[in-house]
Every structure is written in structure tokens, then in C-alpha cells.
Scaffold this active site. Structure first.
Site, PDB file in Angstrom:
ATOM      1  CG  ASP A 103      -6.921   5.677  -3.433  1.00 37.72           C
ATOM      2  OD1 ASP A 103      -8.061   5.640  -3.960  1.00 37.72           O
ATOM      3  OD2 ASP A 103      -5.972   4.997  -3.851  1.00 37.72           O
ATOM      4  CE1 TYR A 145      -6.691   3.421  -0.212  1.00 38.38           C
ATOM      5  CE2 TYR A 145      -4.338   3.389   0.279  1.00 38.38           C
ATOM      6  CZ  TYR A 145      -5.425   2.883  -0.406  1.00 38.38           C
ATOM      7  OH  TYR A 145      -5.265   1.840  -1.257  1.00 38.38           O
ATOM      8  CD  GLU A 157      -3.033  -0.706  -0.096  1.00 38.55           C
ATOM      9  OE1 GLU A 157      -3.056   0.425  -0.598  1.00 38.55           O
ATOM     10  OE2 GLU A 157      -3.726  -1.642  -0.535  1.00 38.55           O
ATOM     11  CB  CYS A 190     -18.763   0.344 -15.438  1.00 36.05           C
ATOM     12  SG  CYS A 190     -18.861   0.832 -13.697  1.00 36.05           S
TER      13      CYS A 190
HETATM   14  N1  ADE Z   1      -3.656   0.496  -5.262  1.00 33.53           N
HETATM   15  C1  ADE Z   1      -3.710   0.737  -3.942  1.00 33.53           C
HETATM   16  N2  ADE Z   1      -3.959  -0.379  -3.260  1.00 33.53           N
HETATM   17  C2  ADE Z   1      -4.047  -1.384  -4.171  1.00 33.53           C
HETATM   18  C3  ADE Z   1      -4.274  -2.767  -4.089  1.00 33.53           C
HETATM   19  N3  ADE Z   1      -4.424  -3.376  -2.926  1.00 33.53           N
HETATM   20  N4  ADE Z   1      -4.313  -3.462  -5.247  1.00 33.53           N
HETATM   21  C4  ADE Z   1      -4.121  -2.829  -6.418  1.00 33.53           C
HETATM   22  N5  ADE Z   1      -3.906  -1.547  -6.550  1.00 33.53           N
HETATM   23  C5  ADE Z   1      -3.855  -0.807  -5.446  1.00 33.53           C
END
Ligand code: ADE
Length: 347
Positions: free
Chosen positions: A139, A121, A38, A204
Site C-alpha cells: 500500500d 493490497y 484491513e 531502522c
Molecule cells: N495497516 C494496514 N494493515 C495493518 C496491520 N495488519 N497492522 C497494522 N497496521 C496496518
């Protein structure tokens, strides 16, 4: 509400089950791996993060390894990702985990929030993905998706908007799969409701719910007030070298790129005459001097516009604030910020 919840949550999870990407940090629910991924993903795209993530995990497979890593080695592992303070925060947080949580990353939202470098976040992402906490992880990418489906015209650069969207989406996070729900939202933002270019609305799962789609407002949402323009700083970068050595300077412990190595530089534009003057002040004898490359590097609040000059010496000569290192050691020992990459290539 029940039906809406089913539609929104159910259709998103169903879409995710079919479309989610196979990613190294999705192999298991190890909170350490999820945390590192993350933090890396806050600065770079998924594809770019993968090799950094694999290398980091191989070098520092456990929280304890991160807590004990040498600073220069940590910077080397982070080299190229930018925002080096994030790496420093990782190490500080790992130490806190060792000292206060017996080496186990806490599975409690407030405890996660108390760790260095973990904001709402990241605490939401780790809490939901690794520990099944029913908490949001909102985010910029998730805000784009939410602004569109709800037709919400709030400014997504405001913290207040983030908090309010977090509250609103919380009602839809399912008890049994909170981490998948949050990752599905992130995934939708990354591969369907994309930031640049036209979103792929025909793919979507929320095409029948999405207000922006129904009202033809995709182009107008999300709303972002323009940021203040960045300050421009001109720099002259000195490549002081012998055949196999180069001089480096260690930046101060505070501010931009704190504590990292760099090529000596001055924050101004210089002509050859003032460069000669500077060389004299350093008290060194150059046998050759030539302009060497130009580069621009954009940070969040400042831009560096750099011009290099290569100064060749026959042999290393003592320099008060600089350290001579072998050119080879730039490959595996000294972490140079990517701002200087174009100059390194010229050595
Ligand atoms: N961007 C932020 N967290 C993510 C995740 N767990 N998987 C893919 N993209 C991300």
C-alpha cells in the site's frame, strides 16, 4: 542475492519480533477479523480503528452475521469511519462468501480478489496473514519504505509503481512467515519510516541497506506527483427541528454517501432572504430561524463548504422528501456521515 535476502528479510523480521504492536486483529489468524481490520485500516490510523474494530466484532462476530446485517445497522457501525461504500462492499462480499464458499473465506489469492472491495493490497494482506500465502501486500505506506530503501524515484501514486514494487519485494517474502513479513513492512512504515515529519532512521533495521539514507535523499523520496485540486461545493444545511424532533433526508442510491441519511441541504450559498423563500416553498411555518455553524468536509475529489441554518417549528409539519425522527434516534439508529457532525452537535 542469498546474503542480501538474509540481510533484508532476517533483519526486518527480527526487528518486528521486538517492536510489533499488540493489536486486536493480531490475536489470531482468523481471516474474517483480518479482513475487517484491513478494510478499516485503509481509511484511518491504527489507534482510531481499535474501538471501531472491537465494536464491529462484538456486533457481527462471524461472516454470516455480516451477510445478514440490516443496512442501517451496518452504516451505524461504520459511522465516523467514512467511505461508506467500503462497508457496503463488506456486506456484499460476505454474502458471496456465504453463497459461493460455504461461509468460509477462501484461502486462495484469486478468489479473495474476486470479492467486492478486495483489491491487490487487501488480497495480499489477508492471503499472507491469514493463509500464509507468499504474496505481497503493498500500500502507500509500504511504497514509501520501499522507495526509500531502494532509492526508487518512480511515482508512487501510479498503479504501475505499485505492481512493480510488489513484484520486486516478492523475492524477499519468506515461505515460513509471509504474513509477518508483510506486517513488518507495514509496521516499519507506521512507526519508523513515517509519512509526516522526520523518519526515525536511527531505529531502522535497514539503516545499513537504505539507499535514501545513505545518499541523504530521505526528504526527496518517495516521489508523488501532485494530485489535481479538489472541486469546492458550497452547501446550505437546514436544521429543521422541533423541541425533540429533526428532519432528515435519505440520499439517493448512487454517488457520494449513497443511501445515507443527512440533514436537508442545497448545493449553494444562501442569504436569509433566499432561505425564507425556500421555507415558504416547503410550505412550513417557522417560529425561529438563525444561522447555525459552519463546517468544511474534505472527500477525495470534492470539498464541501457548509453553512447551517437552524429553523425551529413548534410542531412537525409534513415535508414531502424528508422524514421526522427523534433527536435521540440520531445517537443509536440513524447513521449520519461525519460531514454533518458539527451540525448534529448544534441540535
Ligand atoms: N495497516 C494496514 N494493515 C495493518 C496491520 N495488519 N497492522 C497494522 N497496521 C496496518
Amino acid at each position: 542475492m542469498e546474503k542480501e535476502r538474509y540481510d533484508l528479510t532476517g533483519s526486518l523480521l527480527e526487528w518486528y519480533d521486538y517492536n510489533k504492536r499488540i493489536l486486536p486483529w493480531r490475536e489470531n489468524k482468523d481471516p474474517y477479523r483480518i479482513w475487517i481490520s484491513e478494510i478499516m485500516l485503509q481509511q484511518t490510523r491504527v489507534e482510531a480503528v481499535k474501538p471501531y474494530f472491537d465494536r464491529f466484532m462484538e456486533a457481527l462476530p462471524e461472516v454470516e452475521d455480516l451477510a445478514n446485517v440490516d443496512d442501517d445497522r451496518l452504516m451505524k457501525l461504520w459511522e465516523g469511519l467514512g467511505y461508506y461504500n467500503r462497508a457496503r462492499n463488506l456486506k456484499a462480499a460476505a454474502n458471496k462468501v456465504m453463497e459461493e464458499y460455504g461461509g468460509k473465506i477462501p484461502g486462495d489469492y484469486d478468489a479473495l480478489l474476486s470479492l467486492n472491495g478486495i483489491g491487490a493490497y487487501t488480497a495480499g494482506a489477508i492471503g499472507s496473514i491469514a493463509f500464509d500465502l507468499q504474496v505481497p501486500a503493498v500500500d502507500g505506506n509500504v511504497m514509501r519504505v520501499l522507495a526509500r530503501i531502494w532509492g526508487d524515484e518512480s511515482d508512487i501514486l501510479k498503479e504501475k509503481t505499485k505492481r512493480e514494487m510488489g513484484k520486486r519485494i516478492s523475492a524477499y517474502i519468506p515461505k515460513d512467515r509471509p504474513g509477518d513479513f508483510n506486517q513488518a513492512l507495514i509496521e516499519l512504515g507506521a512507526i519508523v519510516c513515517v509519512p509526516n515529519g522526520k523518519p526515525l532512521c536511527d531505529q531502522c533495521p535497514w539503516d545499513t541497506i537504505c539507499k535514501a539514507y545513505k545518499e541523504d535523499k530521505i526528504d526527496q523520496l518517495p516521489v508523488k506527483t501532485p494530485k489535481k485540486s479538489r472541486k469546492i461545493e458550497y452547501k446550505t444545511v437546514f436544521l429543521l427541528e422541533t423541541d425533540d424532533m429533526v428532519a432528515l433526508h435519505k440520499r439517493g442510491q448512487k454517488g457520494l454517501l449513497a443511501g445515507l441519511w443527512e440533514f436537508p441541504n442545497l448545493s449553494c450559498r444562501m442569504d436569509m432572504e433566499s432561505i425564507n423563500e425556500q421555507v415558504k416553498n416547503w410550505g412550513i411555518q417557522a417560529d425561529q430561524m438563525e444561522p447555525a455553524g459552519k463546517g468544511k468536509h474534505i472527500f477525495s475529489h470534492i470539498e464541501w463548504h457548509m453553512e447551517g441554518v437552524k429553523i425551529h417549528l413548534e410542531k412537525e409539519q409534513p415535508l414531502e422528501d424528508f422524514q421526522w425522527v427523534t433527536k435521540k434516534s440520531l445517537e443509536n439508529q440513524y447513521a449520519l456521515p461525519s460531514a454533518f457532525e458539527i451540525f448534529r452537535k448544534l441540535l
